[in-house]
Design a protein around this motif. Structure first.
Motif, PDB file in Angstrom:
ATOM      1  N   ASP A  94       0.970  -1.112   0.040  1.00 40.85           N
ATOM      2  CA  ASP A  94      -0.148   0.061  -0.106  1.00 40.85           C
ATOM      3  C   ASP A  94       0.899   1.379  -0.057  1.00 40.85           C
ATOM      4  O   ASP A  94       1.970   1.301   0.776  1.00 40.85           O
ATOM      5  N   HIS A 168     -11.940   5.633   1.918  1.00 37.87           N
ATOM      6  CA  HIS A 168     -12.124   6.796   2.468  1.00 37.87           C
ATOM      7  C   HIS A 168     -12.067   7.901   1.244  1.00 37.87           C
ATOM      8  O   HIS A 168     -11.669   7.481   0.173  1.00 37.87           O
ATOM      9  N   HIS A 175      -7.178  11.223   4.409  1.00 38.99           N
ATOM     10  CA  HIS A 175      -8.266  10.777   4.807  1.00 38.99           C
ATOM     11  C   HIS A 175      -9.241  11.738   4.745  1.00 38.99           C
ATOM     12  O   HIS A 175      -9.243  12.490   5.742  1.00 38.99           O
TER      13      HIS A 175
END
Ligand code: MF3
Ligand code: CO
Length: 249
Positions: A94, A168, A175
């Protein structure tokens, strides 16, 4: 509050996400038996720097690395380290950047050498569930239409979706609102509108959806220590349907 992005802002976010996609592509090529994830972390930073971007995760709420590298039963937020990957592992990577004031965020799970059938099926179903969710990111649909599509696909394939972490909104912050769960009934939540940008990120487990957090305070692992996979794209809602800013996985 949900921040709607202008077409110009979306073009900056496309460039931010192109850097993320480039990093993940490069790391996917490098990740093999014998590689270690600390090396991948270093390379991710290097590419980032040459593109004029900043790694988004380093220092975020105290996260100590640029890359999240989660192996096998690790779900998300695994720490890059010096232990070597071995044939049959699966590696979730990620990565996020900050570029010209906007964030990009994407994740992939890749096989290390040849992997067992169950691992391959888990990765495949997770990636497909992301695209099922993305397909629902249409103007006029409701937020949970995405969530429901992901969950349906995952459970039809005999796997489970993690509840403790969600997707999100993304933009000038990593976020933003709204949260995008990977589970739930359809037809709930806000109506999707042109200019919304969402990071959709199913985390899918082979067994139970429950997770534990290791003593490092970050690494999420499956409670039953069976495998987990993760795919993520940042997408914009447009009049012509979802626009994948982080490029095809
Ligand atoms: N893609 C993940 C997220 O959106 C990665 C965040 S890692 C963190 O939450 F270190 F930044 F928290
Ligand atoms: Co994310």
């Amino acid at each position: 509050m949900i921040h709607i992005k202008s077409p110009k802002e979306i073009e900056i976010m496309r460039r931010a996400n192109a850097i993320v996609a480039e990093v993940l592509q490069k790391l996917s090529e490098l990740a093999g038996p014998g590689t270690n994830t600390l090396e991948l972390d270093r390379i991710s930073e290097e590419i980032c720097r040459t593109r004029g971007a900043k790694p988004a995760f380093k220092g975020y709420r105290g996260y100590p690395f640029s890359l999240c590298a989660s192996v096998n039963e690790q779900v998300v937020h695994g720490f890059p380290n010096k232990s070597t990957l071995k044939e049959g592992d699966i590696l979730s990577m990620d990565f996020g950047v900050l570029f010209e004031g906007f964030y990009g965020d994407s994740a992939v799970t890749v096989p290390i050498g040849r992997v067992k059938e169950n691992a391959r099926k888990l990765m495949e179903a997770t990636k497909e569930s992301l695209f099922k969710g993305i397909e629902m990111a249409q103007e006029g649909n409701r937020l949970s239409d995405i969530s429901h599509a992901v969950q349906e696909w995952v459970e039809q394939h005999g796997f489970s979706v993690v509840r403790n972490f969600v997707g999100h909104g993304i933009g000038r912050e990593l976020h933003e609102d709204p949260q995008v769960p990977n589970f739930g009934p359809p037809g709930k939540g806000i109506r999707l509108r042109e200019g919304m940008v969402l990071a959709i990120e199913p985390m899918v487990n082979e067994g139970t959806y429950e997770v534990d957090i290791l003593d490092d305070g970050w690494t999420a692992v499956t409670r039953d220590r069976r495998l987990s996979a993760h795919f993520e794209h940042s997408i914009a809602v447009t009049k012509n349907g979802p626009d994948i800013l982080s490029g095809p996985a």
